[in-house]
Design an enzyme around this catalytic site. Sequence first.
Site, PDB file in Angstrom:
ATOM      1  N   SER A  76       1.216  -1.438   0.267  1.00  0.00           N
ATOM      2  CA  SER A  76       0.124   0.020   0.122  1.00  0.00           C
ATOM      3  C   SER A  76       1.313   1.028   0.124  1.00  0.00           C
ATOM      4  CB  SER A  76      -0.887   0.372   1.096  1.00  0.00           C
ATOM      5  OG  SER A  76      -1.676   1.232   1.465  1.00  0.00           O
ATOM      6  N   LYS A  77       0.504   2.152  -0.427  1.00  0.00           N
ATOM      7  CA  LYS A  77       0.818   3.218  -0.561  1.00  0.00           C
ATOM      8  C   LYS A  77       1.051   4.612   0.871  1.00  0.00           C
ATOM      9  CE  LYS A  77      -2.555   6.314  -3.875  1.00  0.00           C
ATOM     10  NZ  LYS A  77      -2.380   6.616  -4.361  1.00  0.00           N
ATOM     11  N   ARG A  78       0.566   3.703   0.954  1.00  0.00           N
ATOM     12  CA  ARG A  78       0.459   4.191   2.300  1.00  0.00           C
ATOM     13  C   ARG A  78       0.789   4.080   3.946  1.00  0.00           C
ATOM     14  NH1 ARG A  78      -5.386   4.037   0.689  1.00  0.00           N
ATOM     15  NH2 ARG A  78      -6.285   5.989   0.023  1.00  0.00           N
ATOM     16  N   ARG A  79       1.378   2.417   3.491  1.00  0.00           N
ATOM     17  CA  ARG A  79       2.264   2.591   4.477  1.00  0.00           C
ATOM     18  C   ARG A  79       3.438   1.684   4.202  1.00  0.00           C
ATOM     19  NH1 ARG A  79      -2.034  -2.225   4.870  1.00  0.00           N
ATOM     20  NH2 ARG A  79      -0.420  -2.728   3.940  1.00  0.00           N
ATOM     21  N   VAL A 108       7.053   1.959  -2.329  1.00  0.00           N
ATOM     22  CA  VAL A 108       6.347   2.193  -3.474  1.00  0.00           C
ATOM     23  C   VAL A 108       6.910   2.925  -4.522  1.00  0.00           C
ATOM     24  CG1 VAL A 108       4.271   0.564  -2.143  1.00  0.00           C
ATOM     25  CG2 VAL A 108       4.083   2.542  -3.131  1.00  0.00           C
TER      26      VAL A 108
END
Length: 252
Positions: A167-170, A173
């Site tokens: 996930s790009k939030r976590r 990436v």
Amino acid sequence: NGEPTHQSERLHLYAKAADQPLAEGRAYWCDCPTEQVQQRAAERGGPPGYDGHCRDRGLERGPGTALRFVVPDEGSTAFDDLVRGTVTFEHRKLEDFVLLRSSGIPTFLLANLVDDADMGITHVVRGEEHVNGTPKYLLIGDALHLDHRPVFAHLPVLVNEQRKKLSKRRDSVSVAEFREAGYLPEAMVNYLALLGWGPRDGVEIRPLDEIVEQFRLDDVTPSPAFFDTKKLQHFNAEYVRALDADSFVERA
């Protein structure tokens, strides 16, 4: 012609395509708000989703109406996937899905199918999260009487150390982050190519042209691919050590 295609400029084509199943009784107008759909699903129990409430109401198009596709009550839709083998969906488990939103904007499924058929797409290669949309894609194509049946390959998702989807939030990436951290582009490409796939001869660190030569879609595994940063570091170290002094200074 190689120019980018913008779906916002092709809305008239999608609207025209939606007219055909509507005229043939394979689509209908629905005025059910999302809240009502969810409430009825909760009251009846079982899996969530639309219950076909407006299928036989004979509604006309109007404010707040969406166009839904009539999924057959019986039978199934199947397709051969190069990664997952034969995949079959029973129609009774599929809801009457939306073709045109109440705003008149087409859903991804309709636009995707029309564009693929129009452009002569031969292979649809995408993430496994799109598997559930593929029977709908095929049902729309059948309703539009299109002679369009591409080869499908649904690739595995990438997961982190906790085996959760990247996930790009976590997770890290961003290509820019890896570049700033000192990873060489050729090392990154080499490693990414091996996520979900491996060469038959077992040699992992190799030039891109050899990877291209060896790659086969049907060798891709359906299992989630672990993005292993330590392994990426190993790949990068091998590529760094292979640089001559001038190249190393230039990269640094």
